[in-house]
Design a protein around this motif. Structure first.
Motif, PDB file in Angstrom:
ATOM      1  N   LYS A  19      47.191 100.305 -28.059  1.00  0.00           N
ATOM      2  CA  LYS A  19      48.310  99.483 -27.582  1.00  0.00           C
ATOM      3  C   LYS A  19      47.863  98.118 -27.085  1.00  0.00           C
ATOM      4  O   LYS A  19      48.693  97.295 -26.713  1.00  0.00           O
ATOM      5  N   THR A  20      46.568  97.883 -26.996  1.00  0.00           N
ATOM      6  CA  THR A  20      46.067  96.623 -26.451  1.00  0.00           C
ATOM      7  C   THR A  20      46.033  95.571 -27.547  1.00  0.00           C
ATOM      8  O   THR A  20      45.396  95.746 -28.587  1.00  0.00           O
ATOM      9  N   VAL A  21      46.737  94.474 -27.312  1.00  0.00           N
ATOM     10  CA  VAL A  21      46.867  93.417 -28.315  1.00  0.00           C
ATOM     11  C   VAL A  21      46.545  92.076 -27.679  1.00  0.00           C
ATOM     12  O   VAL A  21      46.564  91.940 -26.444  1.00  0.00           O
ATOM     13  N   PRO A  22      46.258  91.058 -28.470  1.00  0.00           N
ATOM     14  CA  PRO A  22      46.087  89.712 -27.905  1.00  0.00           C
ATOM     15  C   PRO A  22      47.361  89.273 -27.182  1.00  0.00           C
ATOM     16  O   PRO A  22      48.471  89.619 -27.590  1.00  0.00           O
ATOM     17  N   VAL A  23      47.195  88.491 -26.143  1.00  0.00           N
ATOM     18  CA  VAL A  23      48.348  88.090 -25.342  1.00  0.00           C
ATOM     19  C   VAL A  23      49.352  87.307 -26.182  1.00  0.00           C
ATOM     20  O   VAL A  23      50.581  87.426 -25.997  1.00  0.00           O
ATOM     21  N   SER A  24      48.873  86.536 -27.151  1.00  0.00           N
ATOM     22  CA  SER A  24      49.796  85.762 -27.989  1.00  0.00           C
ATOM     23  C   SER A  24      50.682  86.675 -28.820  1.00  0.00           C
ATOM     24  O   SER A  24      51.874  86.402 -29.011  1.00  0.00           O
ATOM     25  N   GLY A  39      43.575  90.843 -18.975  1.00  0.00           N
ATOM     26  CA  GLY A  39      43.598  89.744 -18.019  1.00  0.00           C
ATOM     27  C   GLY A  39      42.708  90.098 -16.848  1.00  0.00           C
ATOM     28  O   GLY A  39      42.567  91.270 -16.503  1.00  0.00           O
ATOM     29  N   SER A  40      42.102  89.125 -16.231  1.00  0.00           N
ATOM     30  CA  SER A  40      41.248  89.404 -15.076  1.00  0.00           C
ATOM     31  C   SER A  40      41.210  88.177 -14.183  1.00  0.00           C
ATOM     32  O   SER A  40      40.305  87.356 -14.260  1.00  0.00           O
ATOM     33  N   LEU A  41      42.239  88.061 -13.352  1.00  0.00           N
ATOM     34  CA  LEU A  41      42.309  86.946 -12.414  1.00  0.00           C
ATOM     35  C   LEU A  41      42.479  87.503 -11.009  1.00  0.00           C
ATOM     36  O   LEU A  41      43.101  88.555 -10.825  1.00  0.00           O
ATOM     37  N   PRO A  42      41.941  86.835  -9.996  1.00  0.00           N
ATOM     38  CA  PRO A  42      42.142  87.323  -8.626  1.00  0.00           C
ATOM     39  C   PRO A  42      43.626  87.450  -8.325  1.00  0.00           C
ATOM     40  O   PRO A  42      44.425  86.596  -8.727  1.00  0.00           O
ATOM     41  N   GLN A  99      51.600  82.413 -18.656  1.00  0.00           N
ATOM     42  CA  GLN A  99      51.031  81.206 -19.256  1.00  0.00           C
ATOM     43  C   GLN A  99      51.267  81.179 -20.760  1.00  0.00           C
ATOM     44  O   GLN A  99      51.599  80.139 -21.344  1.00  0.00           O
ATOM     45  N   GLU A 100      51.142  82.331 -21.418  1.00  0.00           N
ATOM     46  CA  GLU A 100      51.375  82.392 -22.865  1.00  0.00           C
ATOM     47  C   GLU A 100      52.854  82.191 -23.185  1.00  0.00           C
ATOM     48  O   GLU A 100      53.198  81.555 -24.193  1.00  0.00           O
ATOM     49  N   LEU A 101      53.732  82.717 -22.331  1.00  0.00           N
ATOM     50  CA  LEU A 101      55.166  82.483 -22.529  1.00  0.00           C
ATOM     51  C   LEU A 101      55.478  80.992 -22.508  1.00  0.00           C
ATOM     52  O   LEU A 101      56.250  80.487 -23.332  1.00  0.00           O
ATOM     53  N   ILE A 102      54.865  80.290 -21.568  1.00  0.00           N
ATOM     54  CA  ILE A 102      55.053  78.839 -21.486  1.00  0.00           C
ATOM     55  C   ILE A 102      54.518  78.163 -22.744  1.00  0.00           C
ATOM     56  O   ILE A 102      55.140  77.238 -23.297  1.00  0.00           O
ATOM     57  N   GLN A 103      53.368  78.636 -23.229  1.00  0.00           N
ATOM     58  CA  GLN A 103      52.775  78.061 -24.438  1.00  0.00           C
ATOM     59  C   GLN A 103      53.693  78.226 -25.651  1.00  0.00           C
ATOM     60  O   GLN A 103      53.746  77.365 -26.529  1.00  0.00           O
ATOM     61  N   GLN A 104      54.425  79.333 -25.693  1.00  0.00           N
ATOM     62  CA  GLN A 104      55.296  79.615 -26.843  1.00  0.00           C
ATOM     63  C   GLN A 104      56.744  79.146 -26.640  1.00  0.00           C
ATOM     64  O   GLN A 104      57.626  79.474 -27.439  1.00  0.00           O
ATOM     65  N   ARG A 105      56.984  78.362 -25.611  1.00  0.00           N
ATOM     66  CA  ARG A 105      58.361  78.022 -25.246  1.00  0.00           C
ATOM     67  C   ARG A 105      59.142  77.323 -26.352  1.00  0.00           C
ATOM     68  O   ARG A 105      60.368  77.487 -26.452  1.00  0.00           O
ATOM     69  N   GLU A 106      58.472  76.530 -27.196  1.00  0.00           N
ATOM     70  CA  GLU A 106      59.188  75.734 -28.190  1.00  0.00           C
ATOM     71  C   GLU A 106      59.941  76.594 -29.201  1.00  0.00           C
ATOM     72  O   GLU A 106      60.908  76.144 -29.814  1.00  0.00           O
ATOM     73  N   ARG A 107      59.524  77.819 -29.403  1.00  0.00           N
ATOM     74  CA  ARG A 107      60.223  78.699 -30.346  1.00  0.00           C
ATOM     75  C   ARG A 107      61.357  79.476 -29.676  1.00  0.00           C
ATOM     76  O   ARG A 107      62.081  80.224 -30.335  1.00  0.00           O
ATOM     77  N   LEU A 108      61.516  79.302 -28.360  1.00  0.00           N
ATOM     78  CA  LEU A 108      62.465  80.109 -27.601  1.00  0.00           C
ATOM     79  C   LEU A 108      63.606  79.263 -27.056  1.00  0.00           C
ATOM     80  O   LEU A 108      63.414  78.109 -26.657  1.00  0.00           O
ATOM     81  N   GLU A 109      64.783  79.871 -27.018  1.00  0.00           N
ATOM     82  CA  GLU A 109      65.941  79.248 -26.382  1.00  0.00           C
ATOM     83  C   GLU A 109      66.632  80.273 -25.493  1.00  0.00           C
ATOM     84  O   GLU A 109      66.766  81.446 -25.858  1.00  0.00           O
ATOM     85  N   ASN A 110      67.026  79.807 -24.307  1.00  0.00           N
ATOM     86  CA  ASN A 110      67.922  80.588 -23.445  1.00  0.00           C
ATOM     87  C   ASN A 110      67.364  81.965 -23.070  1.00  0.00           C
ATOM     88  O   ASN A 110      68.086  82.960 -23.031  1.00  0.00           O
TER      89      ASN A 110
END
Length: 410
Positions: free
Chosen positions: A4-9, A171-174, A35-46
């Motif tokens: 089930k583990t996939v790249p975040v994109s 992911g591995s962030l504090p 962060q990835e959602l923000i990166q892909q924002r141009e394909r998304l609306e509403n």
């Protein structure tokens, strides 16, 4: 889980225009997925994003991206102010106890959550917050979890089977941290009055912030206290370690500190990691009147922006902006009213705006909690006892604890 583990994109590509996307609450927003959602924002609306942030930068709420995202927030904060003013963000007032059932009603398209790494039994843990996340997992059409090996493993109800998650990303962030706020003289004076109202062997609910820290410190001479709260504040560690908090007189969850989330620094997260006596539960348990009423001598300690002469509480709004949310205040106040020997306490400084405005006022338009659910209001000038008092008597009590500069005017 590995299947089930996939790249975040790839995971975020599952989000479609017009979807309803719910983020894990409080300090648990998953940063890599966002962060990835923000990166892909141009394909998304509403895309409608539901959040309840604490310490999150809410980077998705950039007013320039209003055609891509709109935000419905259970808990507004200063970082959402610009997007709120432009209409991109709106406030969704709801008692924290009701949010899990709302997740069932909403049945969102996608959930973004965080979790720990897998254990030997095939389970993961939600880490910092149980709140509405369990219900979100059960009712979202697609659940995407960001694995974070830096999350604590919290005891209680936040452990779930990895099979309950549809997709995992690495992911591995504090974890998000909220440094402890240092109390001042005003907070310390308020705290001493609040401490007078808390008997030994009672169970307390308290929030976070400098005033809460001061009140916790003022309880150091009490004995055999219990804790049943929403957000677990780091300052409580000292009360537990010193033996003030024992939880031995709680009728339910005896011996355990019960909360719905952790909010502090890495020190708190390390302390709570696999701590058998600190347990996180969903908010439809922690904040339920049916639950709290089983605890005798339950003392709910909350704060406010303003109190009016009738005893109504504004804990959300300053001028035209909601600085917070309903949260758990009303839940815990109602619970204290239902508890045998319980008390509902509102503690706040007497003034705002560097002493130029009284926080006790004749009236206001934004009511968070009702006048019938308050026993005491406390400022640095004393304790106003409201329960069983008429409106005229309440006014007299409240004026007596306002700042002297405003008493004659009020």
């Amino acid at each position: 889980m590995m299947d089930k583990t996939v790249p975040v994109s790839e995971a975020v590509k599952q989000v479609k225009s017009n979807d309803h996307l719910v983020l894990a609450g409080m300090c648990s927003e998953p940063p890599a997925l966002i962060q990835e959602l923000i990166q892909q924002r141009e394909r998304l609306e509403n895309v409608t994003i539901y959040n309840m942030p604490l310490g999150s930068p809410c980077a998705y709420a950039n007013p320039e991206w209003h055609q891509h995202f709109k935000v419905k927030s259970f808990l507004l904060s200063g970082v959402l102010k610009d997007s709120y003013k432009c209409g991109m963000t709106d406030y969704l007032p709801m008692n924290l106890s009701d949010i899990p059932s709302f997740m069932e009603q909403l049945a969102p398209d996608v959930a973004f959550i965080q979790c720990t790494t897998l254990d030997n039994e095939g389970n993961v843990n939600l880490g910092l917050s149980a709140d509405y996340t369990l219900s979100l997992i059960n009712h979202a059409q697609l659940v995407i979890a960001e694995i974070n090996d830096q999350l604590p493993w919290a005891s209680g109800k936040g452990t779930i089977s990895a099979s309950d998650i549809d997709l995992f990303v690495e992911g591995s962030l504090p974890p998000t941290e909220l440094p402890s706020a240092t109390p001042g003289d005003t907070e310390n004076r308020i705290a001493q009055y609040v401490a007078e109202l808390i008997p030994d062997r009672s169970t307390i609910q308290i929030g976070i912030g400098s005033l809460a820290n001061s009140i916790i410190s003022a309880l150091k001479n009490k004995s055999a206290l219990g804790v049943h709260t929403g957000t677990f504040p780091e300052a409580l560690i000292d009360l537990y370690e010193s033996g003030v908090v024992t939880n031995e007189y709680k009728e339910i969850n005896q011996g355990k500190i019960v909360a719905t989330c952790l909010a502090g620094t890495q020190n708190l997260y390390n302390y709570a990691h696999r701590h058998s006596n600190i347990e996180l539960y969903p908010s439809d348990y922690t904040h339920s009147t049916a639950t709290i009423s089983q605890l005798s001598n339950f003392h709910a300690i909350n704060s406010a922006v303003q109190v009016d002469f009738t005893g109504q509480i504004n804990a959300e709004k300053i001028k035209d902006f909601y600085i917070a949310g309903v949260g758990g205040q009303m839940d815990f106040m109602r619970g204290a009213m239902a508890s045998k020997g319980g008390k509902s306490i509102i503690a706040l400084p007497s003034t705002a705006a560097k002493g130029t405005k009284s926080r006790i006022v004749p009236e206001f338009s934004s009511v968070t909690s009702t006048k019938s659910d308050v026993h005491y209001v406390v400022t640095e000038y004393g304790i106003a006892s409201l329960h069983g008092k008429t409106i005229a008597e309440r006014k007299e009590e409240l004026i007596s604890i306002t700042h002297p500069d405003f008493r004659e005017e009020l």
